[in-house]
Structure formats: C-alpha cells, structure tokens
Scaffold this motif. Structure first.
Motif, PDB file in Angstrom:
ATOM      1  N   ALA B 330       0.830  -1.206   0.000  1.00 30.32           N
ATOM      2  CA  ALA B 330       0.000   0.000   0.000  1.00 30.32           C
ATOM      3  C   ALA B 330       0.862   1.253   0.000  1.00 30.32           C
ATOM      4  N   ILE B 331       2.091   1.145   0.501  1.00 34.40           N
ATOM      5  CA  ILE B 331       2.959   2.328   0.558  1.00 34.40           C
ATOM      6  C   ILE B 331       3.348   2.793  -0.853  1.00 34.40           C
ATOM      7  N   PRO B 332       3.894   1.906  -1.698  1.00 38.11           N
ATOM      8  CA  PRO B 332       4.157   2.388  -3.069  1.00 38.11           C
ATOM      9  C   PRO B 332       2.883   2.681  -3.855  1.00 38.11           C
ATOM     10  N   LEU B 333       1.826   1.908  -3.616  1.00 42.03           N
ATOM     11  CA  LEU B 333       0.590   2.162  -4.370  1.00 42.03           C
ATOM     12  C   LEU B 333       0.044   3.552  -4.072  1.00 42.03           C
ATOM     13  N   ARG B 334       0.245   4.002  -2.827  1.00 40.43           N
ATOM     14  CA  ARG B 334      -0.268   5.313  -2.460  1.00 40.43           C
ATOM     15  C   ARG B 334       0.419   6.430  -3.237  1.00 40.43           C
ATOM     16  N   ARG B 335       1.625   6.140  -3.729  1.00 44.01           N
ATOM     17  CA  ARG B 335       2.360   7.183  -4.464  1.00 44.01           C
ATOM     18  C   ARG B 335       1.698   7.498  -5.804  1.00 44.01           C
ATOM     19  N   ALA B 336       0.919   6.564  -6.332  1.00 40.85           N
ATOM     20  CA  ALA B 336       0.259   6.816  -7.614  1.00 40.85           C
ATOM     21  C   ALA B 336      -0.802   7.894  -7.442  1.00 40.85           C
ATOM     22  N   ALA B 337      -0.878   8.782  -8.411  1.00 37.15           N
ATOM     23  CA  ALA B 337      -1.828   9.895  -8.313  1.00 37.15           C
ATOM     24  C   ALA B 337      -3.251   9.393  -8.188  1.00 37.15           C
ATOM     25  N   ALA B 338      -3.519   8.257  -8.825  1.00 42.84           N
ATOM     26  CA  ALA B 338      -4.893   7.742  -8.823  1.00 42.84           C
ATOM     27  C   ALA B 338      -5.379   7.451  -7.410  1.00 42.84           C
ATOM     28  N   PHE B 339      -4.457   7.146  -6.513  1.00 46.09           N
ATOM     29  CA  PHE B 339      -4.865   6.836  -5.148  1.00 46.09           C
ATOM     30  C   PHE B 339      -5.551   8.044  -4.508  1.00 46.09           C
ATOM     31  N   GLY B 340      -4.870   9.161  -4.542  1.00 47.51           N
ATOM     32  CA  GLY B 340      -5.415  10.341  -3.874  1.00 47.51           C
ATOM     33  C   GLY B 340      -6.734  10.791  -4.471  1.00 47.51           C
TER      34      GLY B 340
END
Lengths: 396, 396
Positions: B330-340
């Motif tokens: 989840a830590i690297p996935l959160r870096r994707a803009a789509a997450f926010g």
DNA sequence: CGTCTTATGCTCGGGATCCGAGCATAACTG
DNA sequence: CAGTTATGCTCGGATCCCGAGCATAAGACG
C-alpha cells in the motif's frame, strides 16, 4: 495510544458505588443481596456502600417482597431526590423527550410536533429553540438534579455537533445552545447509533460482547458496539455503513460519493427496480411495495433484500460480531428468502459453520430515545460524576 | 452488555502500580519524577509505589543523568529478574522470535527458516514443533519469569486458534500445543492486526485515538484500533477488510465469497489488468510491475491504486478514524496519483473538509512482532497478572 | 407454639492505599 | 558559601476493603 489517566482517590473511592448503580441500571428492582452477590461484595461492604449511596441521595432501599427463608432483604431504587437525565429524540416530523432516573426508568414521554404551520418551523433555529425551552423547564423543575441532556438526531455527527441532517434538510448545526449557560453537559449521538446502543444494553444484544446494529429507513445506518459502547471513531462520525460502496458505481449518492449501499436497500432502490421515479417519501414507498404481492414487486423486494443480506455478510466478515440486530425496514426485508441466501453466500467460509445470528431489534421507534437515556446515564453514573454529585450533596 | 466485574481489592491495589509500568512502556527510560508528574502521583505515593515495585522485582531505579537544578531523580528500568514475554512472528518462509522485558525492549531477534528440505517441513505440525522447542528453551531459561507467549500469524483467527492460513496452505490449526503443560498463557493474533496495534502504540498512530491500519501483501488486511486496542470482534476474527465486496462480483475469492476487495489491490489484480495469468507469487509480481515504467504497467498500477484509495475512503466513511496507516504494498501504491483522487472522491462530503490523514506505517516487516510484544505485555502488566506475580514473589 | 435453619444485615478491628504537609537531600547559581 | 530549586522520604489522618462475629427476621418442622 492508551491514555494513562489518573483515577485519583477522590474519584476512585466511588468505584464500587458506581458498580452498584450500574447493576441497578442493568436490573431495575434488584435486591441488595442479589446485587452484592453479582458484584462480589462482602456483606459488610454492601452495608457500607449502600449506606453511602443512601446518604448521598443516590438510592433508596425499601423492603423487598418476601421469598423463601432467611432475613428479608431490600430493593434498590433510585432516590426520589436523585440525579436525572433528559433524553431527546429528534425526528423528521416531531421530537420526543423524557426524563429518566438512575435505573433507566422513564417518566412520561412528551411528543412535540415541529411547527409546520410557519414556513421555517422546521428550521434548526426553530427546532432548537423549542427543545431549549423544554430543557429550561426541566432545569427549573430539577435544578442541579439534571445531570445531562442527551440528544439522538437523524444526522451525521461530527465532534459533538450535527454535520448534516439530510432528512431534515439541515446543514451543519451547532447544538450547544441547548444547554448553554446551564452548566449541564450536552451529549449528542446519531439516532441509529443510539438505537444500536439501546439494543446492546437493554435489547436484543444484551448477551453479546460485540454487536452490529443496522437500521434501514432512508438508506442504512447503524453501529458496532463492544460491551455496550459504540465504536464512534475520532469525531463521533462512525457507523455510516450506508456509504460503503457495495452498490452500483454509476449511481451518485447525496453524500458526495458513488455506489453507496444506501442507494440499494431502501425505497429508492425498490423504485429503481420497478422502473419508477424516485419517490418523495422512500420509506412510505418501501412499505407499499413490501405490501404488494405481484411478481414485479416481489422481484424488486428480492433484489433489495439480497443487497441487504450481502452487505450484512460483508460487515460480518469485517467485524466478526457475535450478533446482528436489524431495525426498521430491514425487519420485513429479512423475511424475503433472498436475504438469507445472499447472507450465506457473502460470508467467508470461515464464518459459515457458525454464522453470526441475525435477530430483529426489540426497541422499535423508541430505540434512539432509549439509547439517549443510556448515553446520559453513562455520563451521570461515571465515577467522576458521582464523586461530584456526592461532593455537592454533602456541602449542602 | 457492559460487564460489571469486581476488581477486588487484591488486584485493585496494583492499579497505580500497573499505571507506572504502563508509563514505563510508553516512555522507556523515563525518570521517576516525570512518571509521577505524568500520572499525577504525589511525591509520597511515588516513593511508596516504586518501592513496592522494586520489592516485587518489577523494576529497578538507577540515578538519572543530571540535568539542571534540583535533587537528582532516578530512571525506571525493568528489573533484571522481572517478567518477560516471548513474541513470535510466523511468516511464509520463516518465523521470528524475541524476548521482551517490561518496557518493551527486545532481546535479540532470532530468525528460523522453515525446514524446506523435507516434504512436510512447512506443515503445521513441523512448524509448531519447532516453535514449541523455542518456547521450551525460553521457559527453561526464564522459568516463571516467562509470563506470556504471543504469536502473530498470517492467518484468520477464530477463538484463539488459526482458522485458515492461506499463504501457508494451512487449514484450521490448534496452537495450544505451543504452551501446553507449561502454565504460560498463549495469545494469538493476526499479523496485520498486530502490525496495526504496533503502529497505534509505538508507531505512526501513537497520537490517535481511533486508527485504521491497512496492509497490502497478498490481499489486504488490517485492523481498527481504539486507544491502542484492536477491535477484534466476537471470535477475534475482525479486520478481514479484504473481504468486503468492493470489487467485481463476477470474481470468486478463495475465502468463499465473491467480489472481494482482496482481489483488486494486489499482484493478482495487477496481472489481471495486464492480461497476464495469475502469478504464483503475487507479492513479487506486484513489486516487479511497480518497478516498470511502461504505460500498460502504469495503467495497471493506477487502476489498483484507485481501488485501494476508494476502499480506504469507504472505511473512513464507516469508521471515522483519526488517522490511516498503510503498510506493505500500500505504501508504493499510495504514491500513484490515482490513489489520492479515488480517496477524495470516495469520501462523504462530511469528511472532505478535514479528511483523515494517511501516513506510511513506520514499523516495516517487524510490525507484527512488535505488535505481539504489545499483546504479551498488555497481558503481563494487567492488574491481575501483576498481583499474581507479586504474590508468587513474596511467597518465595 | 417454640425451636431450628437459613439468609441477610450490622459492627468492629486490622490491613492497605492515598493524600498532604513537613522535612531532608542533592544538585545548580551567583 | 549561601540561596534556589527539584526531588525523595516520613508520618499522621482519612478512607476503603476484608473477614469474623454477632444480630435479626423470615420459613420449616415437630
């Protein structure tokens, strides 16, 4: 972070006394002997503690009806000059209020309709003004005996205030005006949350440690309770289970998100399945459809019941409650066969051997009021509150 | 139902002492004066309580480094002959264990690989046998000083045992063999749950009252903690957030349900988005895709990150945490803009003004072990456990 | 009707915790 | 070296809790 809060001796000394009051709430009309046995008090300590509580005007003892051998015991009752709380349940067309004594027994429940004659009779200001007047009357009558005012509201709660009450058409509302200047604490809770608390304390889930309560009216609300206390979240806004995206992502919810479960389980969903426009009163529409026996109505009910059952299963997966209590339209929806099928299919296999039992809530429309009473009495019978009461009382 | 449990004087007398130990855990190396001020002890009581704890071999005091004026104070440390707990973290290829003292400081962390040489080296019997031997060695070394053994396992927990550990290929496993006959309590927790506990107590969420921890490895696990304690449900099986049906209802999950979020946020989901077959090691596959910079990989990551963000938002709606801590993939996935974007879009408008902050977990792979330490010490420093220790110690 | 049994309430001395006040101690300050 | 400051230690009093013994009020029984 577990807070290491000092329970100073001044409040700790009322620990056992608070336990006695808690037992009196759980079992109104319990005898002193039964209370002592339940808590594990020695007879000497029971004598001391009850004497202290009597002296503090927190309870009275009257001879208990005789039963069997042995020296007669007494029945514990709230003191006629003891603390009370005022519980208010705010609803769409009216608001209810009642005064409760320490054992949870209610006085008369007064029902006030909103003033629908005037154009803004249902505005926050008008409604809060009316409630404020009742609070003032109660304060005039009971004075310092009034230890808390608790409000159950059909609203999302945020940090003790109403963030949004869509059924009333209210935006953010500051409720502190209700008790401002009186020195009486105001406790606010969501109506579905408090109904769940009532089920956990005095309703269908009294034996459960972890209980999930869900109620369907317009959308779905509820709460998870652990040992009778709701898991309220950081701002008291938890329990908005209706805004989990179990539904159709193409549907926008008034809450601002998409695909909310809310939209799948109420009268709006039934209308959609029937190809009808969104009903003005989704609850009335749902009751009408539930009363129909034609195939299209039955199919719509089945679809909605399946969505409800699947969502309940999902929450059982996530929270592992001992029991699920259902209220409002969820009670008739559960009768549809599709509910049970969807519930079982939605469970992790882990839970299928012994799925959480689902029962109807026993408090009906008065669940939120009962929950508000619980909220108020939890505050009024806390150790610091009792210590404070005893201090005041001694100094008079 | 709120249980009215009698805290008899015999255990209540250690209430303040238990508070002192709790502060020593929260702030290892704290001085006696700071502890007393934090709890609100008078100086006289601080003297008495620390003397009692010293006499019971629960702590020692050494002169504190001098700082400023005033009479020098002392530093509180665990007693060299005091209680310890053994924490074990069971993982896919290995298991870690460590002995912890009362302030939470770990001894050396031993790492044992499963015996992959033999065909059934990773069977429940073989693994539990190996752990049992370590428990026995620890017991031989520490004797009655060993007050608890705690196990963090990558498994669904049910009533204190492992119900299903899919990454290990285990079905239901009875873990009581680990401490059978030794008279040492065994505490079992899900690894993601305990990692969340570690974050709440000693990690990224120490300041939060209500915290949500989510970790993505193969699927998604986590826990909600309130004041550092996990909301575990009736059978200890709560926190299976991966089995909320946020996903595609046409996909069947190994758990037995359909549409599970689990299937949308890990390496399996990335492979699906890329049109690849299900990977044998989803975690490794996910890391590989996260490292790619081509468009198709970026799109797959964006889709998965969006699913993660939307799910986090849903859980924020439902639980209203003060903070969300993310671990694993989840830590690297959160870096994707789509997450926010998905996170904000999924929130109720109520939460958008001040959304729960999302942070990376600070405990990495050792989160579950740290959480197991917390679990063990919570037991070992409870009032009854301290009272029992003091009784034993006095009688020797 | 009197005595026994049973269940409960009450009293009292002892042990323990907590508090507050006063005194003792050990550093730093100037 | 005297003054300041922060802290530890001691002691008496208040309170709570416990256990044992006694007192009391009912039913049970002959």
């Amino acid at each position: 972070m577990p807070t290491v809060s000092r329970r100073s001796a001044a409040t700790a000394r009322w620990h056992t006394a608070a336990q006695v009051l808690a037992v009196m709430r759980q079992h109104p009309g319990i005898s002193r002997a039964a209370m002592a046995q339940r808590i594990g008090l020695t007879r000497g300590l029971a004598t001391e503690v009850t004497a202290r509580l009597r002296a503090a005007h927190l309870l009275t003892e009257e001879p208990a009806p005789l039963s069997g051998r042995g020296r007669p015991t007494t029945v514990l009752r709230p003191h006629p000059e003891g603390p009370v709380v005022l519980a208010v349940h705010l609803r769409h067309e009216e608001w209810h209020c009642a005064v409760a004594a320490l054992d949870g027994t209610l006085g008369t429940v007064d029902i006030h309709r909103h003033d629908t004659g005037s154009p803004d009779g249902r505005s926050p200001a008008a409604v809060l003004d009316a409630i404020r007047r009742t609070v003032e009357q109660t304060y005039e009558r009971y004075g310092h005996r009034l230890r808390a005012v608790s409000l159950a509201a059909p609203a999302a709660i945020h940090s003790g205030h109403l963030a949004q009450a869509s059924t009333l058409g209210w935006g953010p509302v500051d409720t502190s005006v209700l008790t401002a200047g009186l020195g009486v604490p105001l406790l606010v809770g969501n109506d579905a949350t408090l109904a769940g608390v009532a089920e956990a304390r005095t309703g269908a889930a009294v034996t459960a440690g972890t209980a999930l309560h869900l109620i369907v009216e317009v959308g779905v609300g509820g709460t998870l309770t652990v040992d009778g206390h709701p898991v309220t979240g950081g701002h008291g806004a938890a329990g908005e289970y209706g805004h989990l995206p179990f539904g159709d992502r193409t549907l926008a919810c008034p809450c601002g998100a998409r695909g909310c479960w809310d939209l799948e389980v109420d009268g709006r969903a039934l209308a959609r399945h029937l190809g009808e426009p969104e009903p003005g009163d989704p609850r009335r529409h749902a009751l009408a459809v539930l009363g129909r026996t034609d195939d299209s109505a039955r199919e719509a009910v089945a679809a909605v019941a399946a969505s409800l059952g699947a969502g309940v299963a999902a929450l059982v997966n996530a929270h592992d409650p001992d029991i699920v209590t259902l209220g409002g339209l969820a009670i008739p929806l559960r009768r549809a066969a599709a509910f049970g099928v969807a519930y079982r299919d939605g469970l992790m296999s882990l839970h299928r051997a012994d799925p959480a039992t689902i029962v109807d809530a026993v408090h009906g429309d008065d669940g939120p009021l009962q929950g508000a009473v619980v909220l108020g009495l939890d505050h009024a019978t806390s150790e610091p509150a009792i210590a404070d009461w005893a201090d005041r009382h001694r100094s008079r």
